[in-house]
Design an enzyme around this catalytic site. Sequence first.
Site, PDB file in Angstrom:
ATOM      1  N   ARG A 222     -19.843  -6.064  -2.888  1.00 29.10           N
ATOM      2  CA  ARG A 222     -18.413  -6.132  -3.168  1.00 29.10           C
ATOM      3  C   ARG A 222     -17.694  -4.847  -2.769  1.00 29.10           C
ATOM      4  O   ARG A 222     -16.600  -4.884  -2.201  1.00 29.10           O
ATOM      5  CB  ARG A 222     -18.188  -6.402  -4.657  1.00 29.10           C
ATOM      6  CG  ARG A 222     -16.755  -6.686  -5.055  1.00 29.10           C
ATOM      7  CD  ARG A 222     -16.301  -8.043  -4.538  1.00 29.10           C
ATOM      8  NE  ARG A 222     -15.626  -7.978  -3.257  1.00 29.10           N
ATOM      9  CZ  ARG A 222     -15.533  -9.007  -2.425  1.00 29.10           C
ATOM     10  NH1 ARG A 222     -16.098 -10.172  -2.709  1.00 29.10           N
ATOM     11  NH2 ARG A 222     -14.894  -8.883  -1.283  1.00 29.10           N
TER      12      ARG A 222
ATOM     13  N   LYS B 106       3.089   6.346   1.796  1.00 28.28           N
ATOM     14  CA  LYS B 106       3.076   5.225   0.854  1.00 28.28           C
ATOM     15  C   LYS B 106       1.682   4.616   0.840  1.00 28.28           C
ATOM     16  O   LYS B 106       1.423   3.537   1.363  1.00 28.28           O
ATOM     17  CB  LYS B 106       4.143   4.203   1.236  1.00 28.28           C
ATOM     18  CG  LYS B 106       5.553   4.741   1.093  1.00 28.28           C
ATOM     19  CD  LYS B 106       6.599   3.739   1.520  1.00 28.28           C
ATOM     20  CE  LYS B 106       8.001   4.312   1.381  1.00 28.28           C
ATOM     21  NZ  LYS B 106       9.064   3.381   1.829  1.00 28.28           N
TER      22      LYS B 106
ATOM     23  N   LYS C 168      14.538  15.062   1.807  1.00 32.84           N
ATOM     24  CA  LYS C 168      15.083  13.729   1.609  1.00 32.84           C
ATOM     25  C   LYS C 168      16.311  13.795   0.706  1.00 32.84           C
ATOM     26  O   LYS C 168      16.746  14.872   0.307  1.00 32.84           O
ATOM     27  CB  LYS C 168      14.001  12.808   1.049  1.00 32.84           C
ATOM     28  CG  LYS C 168      12.824  12.635   2.023  1.00 32.84           C
ATOM     29  CD  LYS C 168      11.725  11.755   1.463  1.00 32.84           C
ATOM     30  CE  LYS C 168      12.142  10.303   1.368  1.00 32.84           C
ATOM     31  NZ  LYS C 168      12.303   9.679   2.693  1.00 32.84           N
TER      32      LYS C 168
ATOM     33  N   GLU D 261      15.910  14.235   6.529  1.00 32.29           N
ATOM     34  CA  GLU D 261      16.398  12.858   6.490  1.00 32.29           C
ATOM     35  C   GLU D 261      17.917  12.859   6.476  1.00 32.29           C
ATOM     36  O   GLU D 261      18.535  13.548   5.670  1.00 32.29           O
ATOM     37  CB  GLU D 261      15.866  12.158   5.243  1.00 32.29           C
ATOM     38  CG  GLU D 261      16.379  10.737   5.072  1.00 32.29           C
ATOM     39  CD  GLU D 261      15.955  10.150   3.740  1.00 32.29           C
ATOM     40  OE1 GLU D 261      14.827   9.624   3.672  1.00 32.29           O
ATOM     41  OE2 GLU D 261      16.738  10.231   2.768  1.00 32.29           O
TER      42      GLU D 261
ATOM     43  N   ASP E  24      17.621   7.515   8.639  1.00 25.12           N
ATOM     44  CA  ASP E  24      17.255   6.573   7.582  1.00 25.12           C
ATOM     45  C   ASP E  24      18.178   5.359   7.545  1.00 25.12           C
ATOM     46  O   ASP E  24      19.408   5.497   7.451  1.00 25.12           O
ATOM     47  CB  ASP E  24      17.295   7.295   6.234  1.00 25.12           C
ATOM     48  CG  ASP E  24      16.761   6.434   5.105  1.00 25.12           C
ATOM     49  OD1 ASP E  24      15.701   5.812   5.280  1.00 25.12           O
ATOM     50  OD2 ASP E  24      17.412   6.384   4.042  1.00 25.12           O
TER      51      ASP E  24
END
Length: 284
Positions: free
Chosen positions: A102, A137, A169, A197, A218
């Site tokens: 597994r 992410k 950001k 950004e 963005d």
Amino acid sequence: MAFTLDRFDLPAFVAATLAEDLGDRGDITSAAVIPAEAVFTGVMDSRDAIIVAGLPIAEAFFRALDPDVEIERLVEDGDRVAPGTDLIRLRGKARALLTAERSALNTVQHLSGIATMARSYVDAIEGTGATLLDTRKTLPGLRVLEKYATRMGGATNHRMGLWDAAMIKDNHVAVAGSVAEAARRAVAAGIESIIVEVDRIDQIEPALQAGATHLLLDNMGPEVLREAVALVAGRVPTEASGGVRLDTIRAIAGSGVTYVSVGRLTQSAPAADIGLDFAQEGVA
């Protein structure tokens, strides 16, 4: 040659993963059902058309529990394979192989799913001149593996972490007061790579004048991206990001940006359908 990845401890990963599965009682099913001397052969195969990723890691799981296991790798990571393709053959102690099954499959299914999605995006922008980037992410603890998988699919790694480039950001800008002030502070700190950004055209020139070395554009549509690229005029690399899907990425890449980053490569890729079928040879 041993499989290695920078900043990734494969033996520790294998040990921790197996420990999570085994708990404090071990594989009670295999211990109860499978004779200790039983030997099995098995084939790992893909039921989907995939880009393969993770086979060396899967092999490490089997070798951790049966150091004498015989493994024949039939394809390599990064290969594009058709449904029904055999990936590896193995022969060893039945209890060990069943116990490791597994963990090995989970890893190959997850990483091959990421590599397969990455390749679909790479194929979609072929000929545009843009490069596909992944993002941060990623699942905690799996970043190095997931970013390895995007490379197997043909993507290029963006930042590996918070340490290898500044990325200013919207929240950084909100606290610093402006795009220009945030960029100036990064320059003053001696940071060489400063990604800024921007979500408006009027932020571009202040960011560049303050020292941005890379602009992340963005959530801009293709028309606005073309305007932004023209304004930047090659002074720094440009990156389109936000809301990029497989059906929109070619138009975005065609705007002239240097890069297109896609979070869903590591955030939303479905697992590939890969199985491991065992056939008993006999009892040693």
